[in-house]
Design a protein around this motif. Structure first.
Motif, PDB file in Angstrom:
ATOM      1  N   ASP A 166       0.614  -0.895   0.452  1.00 10.49           N
ATOM      2  CA  ASP A 166       0.336  -0.617   0.052  1.00 10.49           C
ATOM      3  C   ASP A 166       0.974   1.599  -0.360  1.00 10.49           C
ATOM      4  O   ASP A 166       1.752   1.020   0.700  1.00 10.49           O
ATOM      5  N   THR A 167       0.264   2.341  -0.436  1.00  7.56           N
ATOM      6  CA  THR A 167       0.476   3.723  -0.723  1.00  7.56           C
ATOM      7  C   THR A 167       0.504   4.329   0.240  1.00  7.56           C
ATOM      8  O   THR A 167      -0.642   4.309   0.170  1.00  7.56           O
ATOM      9  N   LEU A 168       1.272   4.979   1.244  1.00  2.00           N
ATOM     10  CA  LEU A 168       0.417   5.995   2.104  1.00  2.00           C
ATOM     11  C   LEU A 168       0.589   6.862   2.246  1.00  2.00           C
ATOM     12  O   LEU A 168       2.235   7.632   1.893  1.00  2.00           O
ATOM     13  N   VAL A 169       0.233   8.482   2.672  1.00  2.00           N
ATOM     14  CA  VAL A 169       0.379   9.535   3.026  1.00  2.00           C
ATOM     15  C   VAL A 169       1.346   9.849   4.554  1.00  2.00           C
ATOM     16  O   VAL A 169       0.323   9.768   5.557  1.00  2.00           O
ATOM     17  N   ILE A 170       2.950  10.377   4.732  1.00  2.00           N
ATOM     18  CA  ILE A 170       2.784  10.304   5.978  1.00  2.00           C
ATOM     19  C   ILE A 170       3.032  11.603   6.055  1.00  2.00           C
ATOM     20  O   ILE A 170       4.210  12.846   5.532  1.00  2.00           O
ATOM     21  N   ASN A 171       3.523  12.065   7.631  1.00  2.00           N
ATOM     22  CA  ASN A 171       3.029  13.565   8.169  1.00  2.00           C
ATOM     23  C   ASN A 171       5.032  13.688   7.969  1.00  2.00           C
ATOM     24  O   ASN A 171       4.944  12.911   9.192  1.00  2.00           O
ATOM     25  N   THR A 172       6.027  14.858   7.294  1.00  2.00           N
ATOM     26  CA  THR A 172       7.643  15.017   7.610  1.00  2.00           C
ATOM     27  C   THR A 172       6.801  15.359   9.101  1.00  2.00           C
ATOM     28  O   THR A 172       8.517  15.666   9.228  1.00  2.00           O
ATOM     29  N   ASP A 173       6.274  16.441   9.236  1.00  2.00           N
ATOM     30  CA  ASP A 173       6.906  16.978  10.755  1.00  2.00           C
ATOM     31  C   ASP A 173       6.641  15.865  11.628  1.00  2.00           C
ATOM     32  O   ASP A 173       7.514  15.897  12.773  1.00  2.00           O
ATOM     33  N   ASN A 174       5.742  14.662  12.107  1.00  2.00           N
ATOM     34  CA  ASN A 174       6.250  14.045  13.333  1.00  2.00           C
ATOM     35  C   ASN A 174       6.327  12.565  13.408  1.00  2.00           C
ATOM     36  O   ASN A 174       6.004  11.763  13.959  1.00  2.00           O
TER      37      ASN A 174
END
Length: 185
Positions: A170-178
């Protein structure tokens, strides 16, 4: 001059001839005594991580940081190579300088290079990045997004807590701040 209470993650200031980047801030009010700002800071040049406290009214000099659009190209040993999007000039940063950002870097990703007095001091990542899951526990039948979640290893080695219904590939969207899961891409 900026007061310590107004410092945010990513800001860079000068102190005792060093360039310091704010990694985390926490406004702390103990039961007795004065309020303090607990901070996790990074010495930009040496890469050293510093845990410190400051009074909220303590003032620091913000560094003047110029930004250039660039693209992450490849690794060359312990070095990451970036290309200026306008001039095609290449810049290098060591893994030591990119400790916090390295786990989010994907080939051909667009970033902002940070310069202070014509010295390359780091990068700014986009707010989110899409990555593939390379390892996680099998899906649990009937799992919902409301359950506690499970660890998933992304293609860069980053480990993120994801909902139980996420699978390998699966391709996920990850928050780069945390480093948290936001959504499926």
């Amino acid at each position: 001059m900026v007061e310590a209470i107004n410092l945010k993650k990513g800001m860079i200031f000068e102190q005792n001839g060093k360039l310091i980047k704010v990694l985390e801030t926490n406004h702390h009010k103990p039961g007795k005594g004065n309020t303090v700002m607990q901070m996790k800071l990074n010495d930009v040049r040496s890469g050293a991580i510093i845990q410190t406290t400051m009074r909220p009214t303590e003032k620091v000099d913000l560094a003047i940081v110029d930004k250039k659009s660039a693209q992450y190209l490849y690794d060359e040993g312990q070095t990451k190579v970036f290309m200026d999007m306008d001039t095609y000039e290449q810049y290098e940063l060591s893994q030591e300088q990119l400790k916090e950002e390295e786990q989010f870097l994907m080939p051909n990703m667009e970033v902002q290079l940070d310069f202070c007095n014509d010295e390359l001091i780091g990068i700014d990542l986009p707010g989110t990045v899409a990555m593939k899951v390379v390892d996680t526990q099998p899906t649990i039948k009937g799992a919902t997004a409301a359950s506690g979640g499970k660890p998933a290893t992304m293609e860069t080695g980053l480990v993120v807590t994801v909902p139980d219904f996420i699978n390998v590939g699966d391709t996920l969207v990850i928050n780069t701040d945390n480093g948290s899961y936001k959504a499926r891409a």
